[in-house]
Design an enzyme around this catalytic site. Structure first.
Site, PDB file in Angstrom:
ATOM      1  N   LYS A  73       0.861  -1.191   0.000  1.00  0.00           N
ATOM      2  CA  LYS A  73       0.000   0.000   0.000  1.00  0.00           C
ATOM      3  C   LYS A  73       0.886   1.227   0.000  1.00  0.00           C
ATOM      4  CE  LYS A  73      -4.486   0.871   0.305  1.00  0.00           C
ATOM      5  NZ  LYS A  73      -5.557  -0.079  -0.061  1.00  0.00           N
TER       6      LYS A  73
HETATM    7  N1  GLU Z   1      -7.147   0.031  -3.402  1.00  0.00           N
HETATM    8  C1  GLU Z   1      -7.910  -1.151  -3.675  1.00  0.00           C
HETATM    9  C2  GLU Z   1      -8.013  -2.022  -2.426  1.00  0.00           C
HETATM   10  O1  GLU Z   1      -7.908  -1.557  -1.321  1.00  0.00           O
HETATM   11  C3  GLU Z   1      -7.422  -1.897  -4.918  1.00  0.00           C
HETATM   12  C4  GLU Z   1      -6.026  -2.404  -4.837  1.00  0.00           C
HETATM   13  C5  GLU Z   1      -5.507  -2.970  -6.153  1.00  0.00           C
HETATM   14  O2  GLU Z   1      -6.276  -3.113  -7.090  1.00  0.00           O
HETATM   15  O3  GLU Z   1      -4.314  -3.267  -6.204  1.00  0.00           O
HETATM   16  O4  GLU Z   1      -8.280  -3.193  -2.519  1.00  0.00           O
END
Ligand code: GLU
Length: 420
Positions: A110
């Site tokens: 993240k």
């Molecule tokens: N931000 C989204 C989540 O929390 C998508 C993450 C992604 O597609 O890599 O799942």
């Protein structure tokens, strides 16, 4: 940061509590336990940006790769004034469990930048994005770490990331990031995928609990990409969207809101507040409503000990990451409310991201129908696996999702063994 120090009150501490319950049930050995509760890599960068008024501001950015046992780190990048390293690390841990529950070959990562995009110009946001990516460029890549959109980032942000990375490596590399615009390697269906997954989870939960999603009363907290698409697709599936709230306020209509009109209104006004097709409603008011399905699709820590007693929904589908605190979760379970936890409920987004990454690497693109059919199959499989685990172990869906996830990551950790 992982296991030492006082973690009370931190988001990571809340994640650990969820993890530990499942790890105990699995009798997870101490060594693997330690590995799975330690972030592999935490990067902090300073990103100087010349603002439109000429002033230089230095923004702090993070990228955390929590665990890469199953594959490249995967997870979004959020832009928000409240971003902290604790939050980004916890979100990266949740991505690890989410990818494992979704059964896709990714680890968890993240990113976050402390900034307020609502007061920044497009040029400032582009400069910040490019500088942030330049600062973490050695850590990302299609085989290493693949970012995606999250709170306050979108397809345009992903396009800038793809371009910045491609300029650095000297060739166009679409698979470095997902959630891109269609014309540069994005996937049909990706933008709607998280909301589509939430809709499918709500439908499956209704079937499990014993009511029909057609005519079911639904309330949605948050009207960003996840909340708005969930509301739209649930309305199309025949549900009655009686309440929606966002950062500014909310609207209520017992007969069901006109969702296309609300989408149009919110697109023009950046909020649902003031929509003429319903009565005004507060966020607290939304949580007090008698609902069949409640969808928290905003930020963390929304359902807490302060408001959990008010909740009168039969099913909660967590579109957001971490909307329920562990104590509140225990209360919901005791009261028989069926909660589909974040790491399962919103896994449609990252599952479609996986499809996008596969298509980019093949250079061959699927139809929207193919994407949606494969997504539906993956989502239903994940839901069934977690539901079966919750029945087998007599635990709530959150603990069951952790059991599935931890088992998958732990099994591969053992087989791969220890390097050096
Ligand atoms: N931000 C989204 C989540 O929390 C998508 C993450 C992604 O597609 O890599 O799942």
């Amino acid at each position: 940061m992982a296991t030492d120090g006082n973690l009370d009150g931190t988001l990571f501490g809340a994640m650990l509590r969820e993890f530990e319950e499942a790890a105990r049930i699995l009798s997870l050995e101490r060594g693997i336990w330690r590995i799975l509760t330690s972030p592999k890599r935490q990067i902090t960068v300073s990103c100087p940006v010349q603002m439109d008024n000429g002033e230089i501001i230095v923004f702090t950015g993070y990228r955390v790769q929590y665990n890469v046992t199953l594959g490249p780190a995967k997870g979004g990048i959020r832009y928000h004034p409240g971003v902290t390293l604790d939050e980004v690390t916890t979100l990266a841990a949740w991505m690890t469990w989410k990818c494992a529950v979704a059964h896709i070959p990714f680890g968890g990562g993240k990113g976050g930048v402390i900034c307020d995009p609502s007061v920044m110009s497009r040029r400032e946001l582009e400069a910040l994005t490019r500088r942030y990516i330049a600062e973490i460029i050695d850590a990302i890549g299609p085989e290493k770490d693949v970012p995606a959109p999250d709170v306050n980032t979108n397809e345009q942000t992903m396009a800038w990331i793809m371009d910045t990375y491609s300029m650095h490596v000297g060739h166009t590399e679409t698979a470095v990031v997902t959630g891109k615009p269609l014309e540069l390697g994005g996937s049909l269906g990706r933008r709607e995928a998280t909301g589509r997954g939430v809709m499918i989870m709500a439908r499956e939960s209704a079937r499990h609990v014993g009511f029909d999603i057609k005519g079911a009363k639904v309330g949605v907290q948050g009207f960003g990409n996840v909340g708005s698409v969930s509301a739209d697709l649930l309305a199309k599936a025949g549900a009655r969207i009686v309440a929606v709230s966002d950062w500014k306020g909310g609207v209520y209509n017992a007969k069901g809101l006109d969702v296309p009109a609300l989408l149009d209104y919110a697109g023009r006004n950046r909020t649902v507040q003031g929509f003429a097709g319903g009565e005004p409603l507060t966020n607290d008011g939304l949580f007090k409503l008698e609902l069949d399905v409640l969808i928290p699709a905003a930020l963390e820590n929304q359902i807490t000990m302060a408001n959990v007693a008010d909740i009168r929904a039969r099913v909660i589908v967590e579109g957001a990451n971490g909307p329920t605190t562990p104590d509140a979760n225990d209360q919901l379970y005791k009261r028989g409310i069926f909660v589909v936890p974040d790491i399962l409920a919103n896994s449609g987004g990252v599952t479609a991201s996986y499809f996008e990454w596969v298509q980019d690497r093949h250079g061959y693109f699927w139809t929207e129908q193919e994407v949606n059919e494969r997504l539906e199959a993956k989502i239903v499989q994940a839901f069934d696996a977690v539901r079966q685990t919750s029945i087998d172990f007599k635990v709530d869906m959150r603990t069951a999702a952790y059991i599935v996830a931890i088992k998958r990551v732990a099994d591969v950790t053992r087989v791969r063994g220890m390097y050096a």
